[in-house]
Scaffold this motif. Structure first.
Motif, short mmCIF file in Angstrom:
data_model
loop_
_atom_site.label_atom_id
_atom_site.label_comp_id
_atom_site.label_asym_id
_atom_site.label_seq_id
_atom_site.Cartn_x
_atom_site.Cartn_y
_atom_site.Cartn_z
N TRP A 47 0.68 -1.20 -0.06
CA TRP A 47 0.01 0.08 0.07
C TRP A 47 0.85 1.25 -0.11
N GLN A 120 -13.54 2.83 -9.46
CA GLN A 120 -12.31 1.99 -9.23
C GLN A 120 -11.76 2.02 -7.98
N SER A 121 -11.02 0.97 -7.70
CA SER A 121 -10.41 0.91 -6.25
C SER A 121 -8.93 1.08 -6.40
N ILE A 123 -5.06 0.00 -6.07
CA ILE A 123 -4.38 -1.11 -6.00
C ILE A 123 -3.75 -1.19 -4.29
N GLU A 126 -7.66 -1.73 -1.56
CA GLU A 126 -8.96 -2.04 -2.39
C GLU A 126 -10.53 -1.25 -1.59
N GLY A 127 -10.21 -1.07 -0.43
CA GLY A 127 -11.58 -0.19 -0.04
C GLY A 127 -11.69 1.21 -0.25
N SER A 129 -11.47 4.34 -3.10
CA SER A 129 -11.90 4.76 -4.33
C SER A 129 -10.85 5.43 -4.98
#
Length: 164
Positions: A47, A120-121, A123, A126-127, A129
């Protein structure tokens, strides 16, 4: 009215620059975290890369208004130095109109892009936007428009004053 707008512009430009500085600090912190987790702990955090990228994007779009306000964004130094007082005002107006046009385009298409990217989320996150990453364009454009108008009303030539 002019002084009221210039106070508002100073306030908004200060806020955008403050947030840009926070974004730079966040990018640096995430980068250090990535170095530690990847090379010392040998377990990279996926992340951090995406957050570094998006905090740098936010930093740039929120730092641009300060460059506009200081007269350092669109540089026409040679023409400005060779022209008289009246021509300088015309030059300021042409540069301001060109910058306002570009900022308006970025505002319009940036908002559209942010809305389209809301499905889209990110990469690695994922939570979250992609809307929040793309929102940097219209938000930066709004702050830039205020800075451009402020510089047109009260021109500053900080890059010319510091040039050799």
């Amino acid at each position: 009215m002019k002084q009221l707008f210039l106070r508002f512009e100073h306030w908004t430009t200060s806020i955008s620059m403050g947030i840009a500085c926070v974004m730079m600090a966040l990018a640096s912190g995430f980068g250090i975290h990535q170095i530690v987790t990847r090379f010392i702990l040998e377990s990279p955090a996926e992340w951090t890369e995406v957050l570094i990228r998006f905090s740098l994007i936010w930093m740039v779009f929120l730092g641009i208004p300060t460059a506009f306000r200081q007269g350092a964004m669109v540089s026409v130094d040679m023409l400005y130095r060779l022209s008289g007082q009246r021509m300088r005002r015309v030059l300021d107006t042409v540069v301001a109109l060109a910058a306002l046009t570009l900022s308006g385009i970025i505002l319009w298409w940036g908002w559209d892009y942010a809305n389209r990217g809301s499905v889209q989320s990110m990469i690695g996150l994922e939570g979250v936007s992609m809307f929040w990453a793309y929102l940097a364009m219209p938000v930066g454009a709004i702050f830039s428009i205020i800075g451009i108008i402020g510089n047109w009303l009260d021109p500053q030539r900080l890059e010319l004053e510091n040039a050799q």
